[in-house]
Motif scaffolding. Structure first.
Motif, PDB file in Angstrom:
ATOM      1  N   VAL A 114      51.262  75.219  33.230  1.00  6.13           N
ATOM      2  CA  VAL A 114      52.065  74.539  34.257  1.00  6.13           C
ATOM      3  C   VAL A 114      52.179  73.072  33.853  1.00  6.13           C
ATOM      4  CG1 VAL A 114      52.002  73.755  36.660  1.00  6.13           C
ATOM      5  CG2 VAL A 114      51.460  76.122  36.118  1.00  6.13           C
ATOM      6  N   PHE A 115      53.392  72.553  33.879  1.00 11.27           N
ATOM      7  CA  PHE A 115      53.599  71.145  33.542  1.00 11.27           C
ATOM      8  C   PHE A 115      53.718  70.295  34.798  1.00 11.27           C
ATOM      9  CE2 PHE A 115      55.719  73.336  29.907  1.00 11.27           C
ATOM     10  CZ  PHE A 115      54.865  72.890  28.914  1.00 11.27           C
ATOM     11  N   THR A 116      52.989  69.192  34.807  1.00 10.20           N
ATOM     12  CA  THR A 116      53.259  68.136  35.779  1.00 10.20           C
ATOM     13  C   THR A 116      53.791  66.988  34.945  1.00 10.20           C
ATOM     14  OG1 THR A 116      51.553  68.866  37.307  1.00 10.20           O
ATOM     15  CG2 THR A 116      52.251  66.577  37.490  1.00 10.20           C
ATOM     16  N   MET A 117      55.100  66.831  35.003  1.00 12.23           N
ATOM     17  CA  MET A 117      55.751  65.870  34.106  1.00 12.23           C
ATOM     18  C   MET A 117      56.217  64.645  34.862  1.00 12.23           C
ATOM     19  SD  MET A 117      59.092  66.256  31.704  1.00 12.23           S
ATOM     20  CE  MET A 117      60.186  65.585  32.943  1.00 12.23           C
ATOM     21  N   ASP A 118      55.779  63.488  34.395  1.00 16.40           N
ATOM     22  CA  ASP A 118      56.285  62.239  34.947  1.00 16.40           C
ATOM     23  C   ASP A 118      57.654  61.941  34.361  1.00 16.40           C
ATOM     24  OD1 ASP A 118      53.881  61.739  36.244  1.00 16.40           O
ATOM     25  OD2 ASP A 118      53.736  59.683  35.498  1.00 16.40           O
ATOM     26  N   TYR A 119      58.503  61.325  35.186  1.00 15.09           N
ATOM     27  CA  TYR A 119      59.657  60.604  34.635  1.00 15.09           C
ATOM     28  C   TYR A 119      59.325  59.143  34.857  1.00 15.09           C
ATOM     29  CZ  TYR A 119      64.240  58.751  33.671  1.00 15.09           C
ATOM     30  OH  TYR A 119      65.270  58.025  33.117  1.00 15.09           O
ATOM     31  N   LYS A 120      59.225  58.387  33.769  1.00 13.62           N
ATOM     32  CA  LYS A 120      58.824  56.979  33.881  1.00 13.62           C
ATOM     33  C   LYS A 120      60.007  56.134  34.332  1.00 13.62           C
ATOM     34  CE  LYS A 120      54.720  58.002  32.352  1.00 13.62           C
ATOM     35  NZ  LYS A 120      53.613  58.125  33.312  1.00 13.62           N
ATOM     36  N   LEU A 121      59.854  55.546  35.508  1.00 20.29           N
ATOM     37  CA  LEU A 121      60.926  54.782  36.161  1.00 20.29           C
ATOM     38  C   LEU A 121      60.965  53.341  35.622  1.00 20.29           C
ATOM     39  CD1 LEU A 121      60.281  56.373  39.650  1.00 20.29           C
ATOM     40  CD2 LEU A 121      62.369  56.621  38.271  1.00 20.29           C
ATOM     41  N   PRO A 122      62.011  52.557  36.019  1.00 21.03           N
ATOM     42  CA  PRO A 122      62.166  51.222  35.409  1.00 21.03           C
ATOM     43  C   PRO A 122      60.917  50.344  35.441  1.00 21.03           C
ATOM     44  CG  PRO A 122      64.122  51.783  36.676  1.00 21.03           C
ATOM     45  CD  PRO A 122      63.150  52.909  36.879  1.00 21.03           C
ATOM     46  N   SER A 123      60.156  50.342  36.562  1.00 18.36           N
ATOM     47  CA  SER A 123      59.033  49.397  36.631  1.00 18.36           C
ATOM     48  C   SER A 123      57.895  49.743  35.673  1.00 18.36           C
ATOM     49  CB  SER A 123      58.509  49.261  38.066  1.00 18.36           C
ATOM     50  OG  SER A 123      57.708  50.378  38.403  1.00 18.36           O
ATOM     51  N   SER A 124      57.939  50.945  35.096  1.00 20.58           N
ATOM     52  CA  SER A 124      56.900  51.317  34.106  1.00 20.58           C
ATOM     53  C   SER A 124      57.111  50.567  32.796  1.00 20.58           C
ATOM     54  CB  SER A 124      56.939  52.822  33.820  1.00 20.58           C
ATOM     55  OG  SER A 124      58.110  53.150  33.083  1.00 20.58           O
ATOM     56  N   GLY A 125      58.391  50.149  32.552  1.00 14.86           N
ATOM     57  CA  GLY A 125      58.732  49.523  31.272  1.00 14.86           C
ATOM     58  C   GLY A 125      58.916  50.535  30.150  1.00 14.86           C
ATOM     59  N   CYS A 126      58.857  51.813  30.471  1.00 18.02           N
ATOM     60  CA  CYS A 126      58.911  52.850  29.423  1.00 18.02           C
ATOM     61  C   CYS A 126      60.065  53.830  29.599  1.00 18.02           C
ATOM     62  CB  CYS A 126      57.586  53.615  29.379  1.00 18.02           C
ATOM     63  SG  CYS A 126      56.239  52.598  28.783  1.00 18.02           S
ATOM     64  N   GLU A 127      61.009  53.522  30.457  1.00 20.03           N
ATOM     65  CA  GLU A 127      62.061  54.502  30.760  1.00 20.03           C
ATOM     66  C   GLU A 127      62.875  54.874  29.521  1.00 20.03           C
ATOM     67  OE1 GLU A 127      64.924  53.435  33.790  1.00 20.03           O
ATOM     68  OE2 GLU A 127      65.431  55.552  34.119  1.00 20.03           O
ATOM     69  N   ASP A 128      63.033  53.941  28.594  1.00 25.86           N
ATOM     70  CA  ASP A 128      63.829  54.215  27.381  1.00 25.86           C
ATOM     71  C   ASP A 128      63.294  55.413  26.598  1.00 25.86           C
ATOM     72  OD1 ASP A 128      65.215  52.011  27.979  1.00 25.86           O
ATOM     73  OD2 ASP A 128      64.480  50.767  26.307  1.00 25.86           O
ATOM     74  N   HIS A 129      62.035  55.740  26.790  1.00 28.41           N
ATOM     75  CA  HIS A 129      61.405  56.822  26.014  1.00 28.41           C
ATOM     76  C   HIS A 129      61.561  58.198  26.659  1.00 28.41           C
ATOM     77  CE1 HIS A 129      59.367  53.999  23.276  1.00 28.41           C
ATOM     78  NE2 HIS A 129      59.363  53.212  24.338  1.00 28.41           N
ATOM     79  N   MET A 130      62.167  58.254  27.836  1.00 32.36           N
ATOM     80  CA  MET A 130      62.244  59.551  28.536  1.00 32.36           C
ATOM     81  C   MET A 130      63.175  60.526  27.813  1.00 32.36           C
ATOM     82  SD  MET A 130      60.099  59.513  30.955  1.00 32.36           S
ATOM     83  CE  MET A 130      59.174  58.748  29.646  1.00 32.36           C
ATOM     84  N   ILE A 131      62.694  61.752  27.658  1.00 24.90           N
ATOM     85  CA  ILE A 131      63.494  62.826  27.044  1.00 24.90           C
ATOM     86  C   ILE A 131      64.076  63.619  28.212  1.00 24.90           C
ATOM     87  CG2 ILE A 131      63.398  64.884  25.561  1.00 24.90           C
ATOM     88  CD1 ILE A 131      60.956  63.583  24.152  1.00 24.90           C
ATOM     89  N   THR A 132      65.309  63.314  28.576  1.00 28.98           N
ATOM     90  CA  THR A 132      65.860  63.906  29.805  1.00 28.98           C
ATOM     91  C   THR A 132      66.086  65.420  29.654  1.00 28.98           C
ATOM     92  OG1 THR A 132      67.998  63.115  29.086  1.00 28.98           O
ATOM     93  CG2 THR A 132      66.897  61.836  30.809  1.00 28.98           C
ATOM     94  N   GLU A 133      66.203  65.891  28.402  1.00 30.89           N
ATOM     95  CA  GLU A 133      66.362  67.338  28.174  1.00 30.89           C
ATOM     96  C   GLU A 133      65.170  68.115  28.757  1.00 30.89           C
ATOM     97  OE1 GLU A 133      66.814  65.041  25.854  1.00 30.89           O
ATOM     98  OE2 GLU A 133      68.947  65.265  25.372  1.00 30.89           O
ATOM     99  N   ASN A 134      64.020  67.471  28.873  1.00 33.80           N
ATOM    100  CA  ASN A 134      62.849  68.142  29.452  1.00 33.80           C
ATOM    101  C   ASN A 134      63.117  68.642  30.867  1.00 33.80           C
ATOM    102  OD1 ASN A 134      61.077  67.983  27.303  1.00 33.80           O
ATOM    103  ND2 ASN A 134      60.132  66.065  27.987  1.00 33.80           N
ATOM    104  N   MET A 135      63.984  67.937  31.589  1.00 28.62           N
ATOM    105  CA  MET A 135      64.276  68.324  32.982  1.00 28.62           C
ATOM    106  C   MET A 135      64.777  69.770  33.040  1.00 28.62           C
ATOM    107  SD  MET A 135      63.787  65.674  34.964  1.00 28.62           S
ATOM    108  CE  MET A 135      63.932  63.913  35.119  1.00 28.62           C
ATOM    109  N   GLU A 136      65.556  70.161  32.035  1.00 28.69           N
ATOM    110  CA  GLU A 136      66.161  71.493  32.011  1.00 28.69           C
ATOM    111  C   GLU A 136      65.119  72.577  31.723  1.00 28.69           C
ATOM    112  OE1 GLU A 136      69.465  71.428  32.495  1.00 28.69           O
ATOM    113  OE2 GLU A 136      70.133  69.449  31.769  1.00 28.69           O
ATOM    114  N   LEU A 137      63.959  72.175  31.205  1.00 28.97           N
ATOM    115  CA  LEU A 137      62.928  73.153  30.813  1.00 28.97           C
ATOM    116  C   LEU A 137      61.938  73.432  31.936  1.00 28.97           C
ATOM    117  CD1 LEU A 137      62.180  71.785  27.231  1.00 28.97           C
ATOM    118  CD2 LEU A 137      63.566  73.778  27.838  1.00 28.97           C
TER     119      LEU A 137
END
Ligand code: SAM
Ligand code: 2KA
Ligand code: SF4
Ligand code: MG
Length: 216
Positions: A114-137
């Protein structure tokens, strides 16, 4: 595998919050979120114990607890993580992976934890690294989590929930960056936007113990 801590507690987060769980925390991460509460585990000098998947399995079995959460750091960066997932699933354990949204999940979908996956939002400073294709999985037992520290973060979470129809795909949680946004602001946001099917979650272990306590 580089293990920085192993402990038993209640799970303070996710769909199994409040249930007993065994935690294995691995060293190292590919991100550096502004708010990270376990940055110590990501530092190169953090001491660790080298353990094989078999050794970790034996520790978990010895606890008599059926839920196991692999976290870190970023657990999916460990070289032998697939072997460990395989062993834990074969042993009939309920395996949850806390992952940061910056590792492609496609490689881990065959024999599925089971995955608990974060999406890193703007205030994390890491949003550029998000792999949005993961959402579909993500599937119905998985969770996508938006750890939010500002109104800008909440608006971005709302946009993603709608774009990917997340509430019909998996569990969806909004969680405050601990101590930096009042939970009531998240509730007001949920009410304003009628965020049906989304849950607010506060990290339970930080309420039960000192928020900086390790190993709980
Ligand atoms: C420490 S991370 C380890 C797993 C993985 N690297 C990740 O980011 O999902 C585990 C969870 O703690 C959350 N977290 C870290 N610092 C936090 C904070 N200050 N307030 C709320 N949640 C936090 C992360 O967003 C993530 O959901
Ligand atoms: N009690 C407790 N529950 C947790 N759920 C996820 C955690 C994590 O750090 O990934 C965590 C943690 O550190 N402690
Ligand atoms: S991805 Fe997770 S472990 Fe890595 S810095 Fe962000 S919150 Fe911390
Ligand atoms: Mg934690």
């Amino acid at each position: 595998m580089k293990v920085v801590e192993k402990f038993t507690s209640i799970n303070g987060e996710g769909t199994r919050a409040g249930e007993l769980a065994v935690f294995i925390r691995f060293k190292g991460c590919n991100l550096r979120c502004s708010y990270c509460d376990t940055m110590w585990a990501n530092e190169p000098e953090c001491p660790y114990k080298e353990e094989t998947p078999e050794e970790i399995l034996n520790y978990v079995l010895g606890t008599g607890i059926h839920n196991v959460t692999l976290t870190g750091g970023e657990p999916l960066l460990q070289k032998d993580i697939r072997d460990l997932i395989h062993l834990l699933l074969q042993a009939g354990l309920q395996v949850e992976i806390e992952t940061n949204g910056a590792v492609d999940l496609a490689a881990f979908c065959e024999e599925r934890p089971v995955f608990t996956m974060d999406y890193k939002l703007p205030s994390s400073g890491c949003e550029d690294h998000m792999i949005t294709e993961n959402m579909e999985l993500l599937e119905k037992d998985d969770t996508v989590k938006f750890v939010s520290g500002s109104q800008e973060d909440l608006l971005k979470a709302l946009e993603l929930i709608r774009t990917y129809d997340l509430t019909n795909r998996c569990h969806v949680y909004l969680s405050p960056v601990f101590g930096s946004i009042e939970p009531v602001q998240i509730v007001e946001f949920m009410l304003k936007h009628r965020l049906n099917g989304v849950r607010l979650q506060i990290q339970m272990h930080k309420v039960i113990w000192d928020p900086d306590e390790r190993g709980v």
